[in-house]
Design a protein around this motif. Structure first.
Motif, short mmCIF file in Angstrom:
data_model
loop_
_atom_site.label_atom_id
_atom_site.label_comp_id
_atom_site.label_asym_id
_atom_site.label_seq_id
_atom_site.Cartn_x
_atom_site.Cartn_y
_atom_site.Cartn_z
N SER A 1 0.84 -1.20 0.00
CA SER A 1 0.00 0.00 0.00
C SER A 1 0.87 1.24 0.00
CB SER A 1 -0.90 0.02 1.24
OG SER A 1 -1.77 -1.09 1.24
N ARG A 2 0.32 2.34 -0.52
CA ARG A 2 1.05 3.60 -0.49
C ARG A 2 0.06 4.74 -0.20
NH1 ARG A 2 5.74 6.08 -1.69
NH2 ARG A 2 5.62 8.26 -2.30
N MET A 26 4.26 7.04 2.05
CA MET A 26 5.12 5.90 2.41
C MET A 26 4.56 4.62 1.82
SD MET A 26 4.06 5.45 6.41
CE MET A 26 4.21 7.20 6.71
N LEU A 27 5.47 3.67 1.62
CA LEU A 27 5.07 2.33 1.22
C LEU A 27 4.88 1.49 2.48
CD1 LEU A 27 7.50 1.75 -1.76
CD2 LEU A 27 5.01 1.89 -1.90
N VAL A 28 3.83 0.69 2.51
CA VAL A 28 3.48 -0.08 3.70
C VAL A 28 3.21 -1.53 3.30
CG1 VAL A 28 1.85 -0.32 5.61
CG2 VAL A 28 2.44 1.96 4.77
N ASN A 29 3.83 -2.46 4.01
CA ASN A 29 3.53 -3.88 3.81
C ASN A 29 2.38 -4.29 4.71
OD1 ASN A 29 5.59 -4.22 1.97
ND2 ASN A 29 7.09 -4.85 3.50
N MET A 62 -6.27 3.33 0.34
CA MET A 62 -6.45 3.97 -0.96
C MET A 62 -7.06 2.99 -1.97
SD MET A 62 -5.56 7.15 -0.66
CE MET A 62 -6.26 7.09 0.99
N GLN A 63 -7.76 3.54 -2.96
CA GLN A 63 -8.52 2.71 -3.89
C GLN A 63 -7.64 1.67 -4.59
OE1 GLN A 63 -11.86 2.77 -4.24
NE2 GLN A 63 -11.72 1.02 -5.62
N ALA A 64 -6.50 2.11 -5.09
CA ALA A 64 -5.62 1.17 -5.80
C ALA A 64 -5.14 0.06 -4.87
CB ALA A 64 -4.42 1.91 -6.39
N ASP A 65 -4.87 0.42 -3.60
CA ASP A 65 -4.41 -0.58 -2.64
C ASP A 65 -5.51 -1.59 -2.33
OD1 ASP A 65 -2.05 0.91 -2.46
OD2 ASP A 65 -2.90 2.20 -0.93
N ILE A 66 -6.73 -1.09 -2.19
CA ILE A 66 -7.86 -1.99 -1.91
C ILE A 66 -8.10 -2.93 -3.09
CG2 ILE A 66 -10.32 -2.10 -1.39
CD1 ILE A 66 -8.56 -1.03 0.88
N GLY A 103 2.44 -7.76 -11.10
CA GLY A 103 2.73 -6.35 -10.87
C GLY A 103 2.08 -5.78 -9.63
N ASN A 104 1.42 -6.62 -8.87
CA ASN A 104 0.76 -6.16 -7.65
C ASN A 104 1.73 -5.97 -6.48
OD1 ASN A 104 -1.33 -7.35 -9.34
ND2 ASN A 104 -2.70 -6.99 -7.62
N LEU A 105 2.85 -6.65 -6.52
CA LEU A 105 3.86 -6.55 -5.46
C LEU A 105 5.23 -6.32 -6.07
CD1 LEU A 105 2.97 -9.47 -2.98
CD2 LEU A 105 2.70 -7.02 -2.58
#
Length: 354
Positions: A1-2, A26-29, A62-66, A103-105
């Motif tokens: 996520s970002r 930030m990037l979050v795992n 965020m939408q892309a993360d979800i 490309g998701n991770l």
């Protein structure tokens, strides 16, 4: 996520009550275990339903993360449907490889390991560094069993007034009274500073003033010696004061839970403009409609009143004032206020409004 910490309101985690978040991205795992509800098998939870502290949600919602998270859950569901294995026995590296290919991770996840437990050396280093702008605070809070005895020792041994206050601040916020005298002295000598009001979207950074934070930490020591300086500060609050100041004294008094706090809280509530912000009916709601769509004064007024009334009620009340205010909010047309007030009233059976 970002994302970043756009909290849309006030933060509550001790990390942010001690050291406010900034607005850097930030990037979050997100660990797989956050999608697995404890005690339930055969189900994955995504989006705002994942296991995460409410103050962590801004960086993973965020939408892309979800969308990526939902895709990952779908891959896992398909995999377990094919293998027949329980969700908790998924080959996570196999799943990660598929998500990297898609490309998701990022590929770096294939060599990363879990962060915990942190080494004792890292904890000791954080305790040494934390007096400098609360550097390493997250490490101390991540492993308090290892860190807090060392924070207590550092409080006793340091001759640096700033370091002593930082150590006392951390201990107090976590309910440890070792630094109560340092906090009493700091709160007693301080003047009210610039507080905080809810502003809605784009709510970054501090949601309380430095003095607010010290007052909350002092209250959480649960030492009744804290009452005197907090009562003194309470009597200086007016309707012009920011909501965060009212929230701070309310949280502090609730933590101490002493009946001597009731009268000062009642006196503050009865100052002009502090009470009367519940919406128990349509007519009241229409009368108090904000001037425009971005006016948040209504929310600040209600939050201030309900925090103070709740604290008053939990400190034994004064002439039934706290109970009466909470009963008004238990009928509030805004469901979140009504649910909260009703829950507080249930702390004493039979007090719900008819």
């Amino acid at each position: 996520s970002r994302s970043n910490f756009d909290s849309h309101g006030f933060t509550v985690h001790p990390l942010f009550m001690l050291r406010p978040p900034d607005r850097k991205g930030m990037l979050v795992n997100v660990p797989y275990r956050a999608l697995l509800p404890r005690g339930l098998d055969g189900i994955l939870v995504t989006g705002l339903g994942v296991s995460a502290h409410r103050d962590a949600m801004p960086v993973i919602r965020m939408q892309a993360d979800i969308q990526n998270q939902g895709y990952a859950a779908g891959i896992i569901a398909a995999d377990t449907a094919g293998t027949g294995k329980p969700l908790r026995d998924v080959d996570i590296k196999k799943i990660q490889k598929q998500l990297v290919e898609k490309g998701n991770l990022p590929e770096s996840v294939l060599t990363e390991n879990d962060s915990f437990p942190l080494s004792l050396e890292k904890v000791i280093d954080a305790v040494d560094k934390v007096p400098t702008n609360y550097q390493g605070l997250e490490v101390i809070l991540a492993q308090p069993a290892d860190a807090l005895p060392r924070v207590q020792r550092a409080l006793k041994e340091t001759a640096d007034p700033n370091a002593k206050l930082v150590y006392a601040h951390i201990l107090g916020m976590l309910g440890n009274p070792a630094g109560v005298e340092t906090l009493i002295e700091a709160v007693g000598r301080a003047e009210w500073d610039k507080g905080w009001n809810y502003t809605g979207m784009g709510q970054f950074g501090r949601s309380q003033s430095p003095l607010d934070s010290l007052i909350v930490a002092l209250g959480r020591t649960r030492d009744t010696r804290a009452l005197k300086p907090i009562i003194q500060k309470t009597r200086q609050i007016t309707v012009e004061s920011e909501m965060s100041h009212c929230r701070a004294v309310a949280l502090a008094f609730e933590a101490i839970g002493d009946a001597r706090a009731a009268r000062p809280l009642a006196e503050l509530l009865q100052k002009p403009g502090i009470m009367g912000h519940a919406f128990p009916d349509i007519a009241k709601a229409r009368d108090d409609t904000p001037a425009n769509a971005t006016d948040t004064s209504t929310r600040n007024n209600s939050l201030r009143e309900i925090f103070l009334a709740r604290a008053l009620y939990r400190c034994g009340d004064y002439k039934g004032l706290g109970e009466n205010i909470l009963k008004q909010y238990a009928r509030d047309l805004r469901g979140h206020y009504a649910r909260h007030a009703a829950a507080v009233l249930k702390e004493r059976p039979g007090n719900l409004p008819k």
